[in-house]
Scaffold this active site. Structure first.
Site, PDB file in Angstrom:
ATOM      1  N   CYS A  34       0.946  -1.262   0.195  1.00 54.39           N
ATOM      2  CA  CYS A  34      -0.017   0.174   0.183  1.00 54.39           C
ATOM      3  C   CYS A  34       0.768   1.336  -0.177  1.00 54.39           C
ATOM      4  O   CYS A  34       1.598   1.519  -0.839  1.00 54.39           O
ATOM      5  CB  CYS A  34      -0.919  -0.291   1.228  1.00 54.39           C
ATOM      6  SG  CYS A  34      -2.349   0.923   0.826  1.00 54.39           S
ATOM      7  N   GLU A  66      -1.382  -8.988   3.505  1.00 62.35           N
ATOM      8  CA  GLU A  66      -0.992  -9.408   5.057  1.00 62.35           C
ATOM      9  C   GLU A  66      -2.433  -9.587   5.774  1.00 62.35           C
ATOM     10  O   GLU A  66      -2.814 -10.553   6.377  1.00 62.35           O
ATOM     11  CB  GLU A  66      -0.429  -8.349   5.836  1.00 62.35           C
ATOM     12  CG  GLU A  66      -0.993  -7.008   6.409  1.00 62.35           C
ATOM     13  CD  GLU A  66      -1.330  -6.191   5.157  1.00 62.35           C
ATOM     14  OE1 GLU A  66      -1.039  -6.303   4.159  1.00 62.35           O
ATOM     15  OE2 GLU A  66      -1.976  -5.030   5.670  1.00 62.35           O
ATOM     16  N   HIS A 103      -3.646  -5.024   0.383  1.00 64.90           N
ATOM     17  CA  HIS A 103      -3.132  -5.557   1.600  1.00 64.90           C
ATOM     18  C   HIS A 103      -3.148  -6.876   1.856  1.00 64.90           C
ATOM     19  O   HIS A 103      -3.847  -7.538   2.379  1.00 64.90           O
ATOM     20  CB  HIS A 103      -3.950  -4.834   2.875  1.00 64.90           C
ATOM     21  CG  HIS A 103      -3.611  -3.358   3.128  1.00 64.90           C
ATOM     22  ND1 HIS A 103      -2.447  -3.057   4.094  1.00 64.90           N
ATOM     23  CD2 HIS A 103      -4.030  -2.303   2.660  1.00 64.90           C
ATOM     24  CE1 HIS A 103      -2.301  -1.717   3.998  1.00 64.90           C
ATOM     25  NE2 HIS A 103      -3.381  -1.183   3.347  1.00 64.90           N
TER      26      HIS A 103
END
Ligand SMILES: [Mn+2]
Length: 246
Positions: free
Chosen positions: A111, A217, A215
């Protein structure tokens, strides 16, 4: 357990109350790295001279999400719709990124981290998508962070598409209001949203430099198999670097 690759994760700074303020990194980075058998280490904002010492601790670095990049670093004045930025964070991240690349340690920009990567290599950013982009889709999703909300088209022949079984497209989450405007020289766009926003970049020759606008993660810690694969791939690159240096 003792020889897991150590992955640094850059941090932001958050004030919750007058009694509670400090380094902040979303827990999903930690979860995704632990699940990929890496050891996460949070790197708080510090003077840029700290970059060498931080880097020596780490086998690879994730440049995490967060606030906007100070537009002075890509030659612009703040637009009316720019959000908050922390100039000191930009400085330590640029220094750390430069040194990581010079040392051959893998970096993953997520990001904001992808945007920092683009700016460090001479690219520029759209300061606010809703007001500057023609017909933007919703990049600041209202559904939970772990859920995907828009598609991206993967560039055929890119390393990213190879990692994802040569798929043509993929659904990703989206939590950003800035984006790449001018792509830095030496990089190619590896994924693009339906409105033309660049969603992933990779260095043309260095396979240890990758940036994604979404994102992974959060998707990985929610169990998404492709994003778990992206983390395992990054961790295995860091593991190889570690072995070489022992
Ligand atoms: Mn997006």
């Amino acid at each position: 357990m003792g020889d897991r690759p150590v992955i640094g994760v850059t941090a932001s700074f958050v004030k919750k109350t007058d009694f509670s303020l400090g380094p902040y990194t979303h827990r999903d980075y930690v979860t995704a790295l632990l699940n990929a058998d890496a050891l996460p280490v949070i790197l708080p904002i510090a003077p840029e001279e700290t970059a060498d010492a931080y880097l020596s601790l780490c086998d690879g670095i994730i440049f995490s999400g967060g606030g906007d990049v100070d537009p002075r670093f890509f030659g612009e004045s703040p637009s009316l719709y720019l959000d908050t930025f922390i100039t000191e964070r930009d400085r330590i991240e640029f220094a750390l990124m430069k040194k990581a690349v010079a040392a051959g340690k893998p970096i993953l920009g997520i990001c904001r981290g992808m945007q920092v990567l683009n700016v460090m290599y001479g690219g520029t950013l759209v300061q606010d998508l809703p007001t500057e982009w023609k017909n933007p889709l919703q990049h600041d999703q209202k559904v939970p962070r772990k859920k995907a909300s828009h598609s991206v088209r993967l560039l055929s022949g890119s390393r990213l598409s190879a990692l994802f079984d040569d798929k043509e497209s993929l659904y990703v989450n989206s939590l950003h209001h800035q984006a790449i405007k001018k792509l830095a020289a030496g990089f190619r766009s590896a994924a693009v949203a339906p409105d033309g926003v660049i969603e992933a970049i990779e260095h043309e020759t260095n396979d240890r430099i990758l940036g994604v606008q979404w994102h992974p993660e959060s998707m990985a810690s929610g169990g998404d198999p492709m994003m778990c694969r992206l983390f395992r791939h990054f961790v295995s690159q860091c593991d190889r670097i570690k072995e070489k240096m022992v």
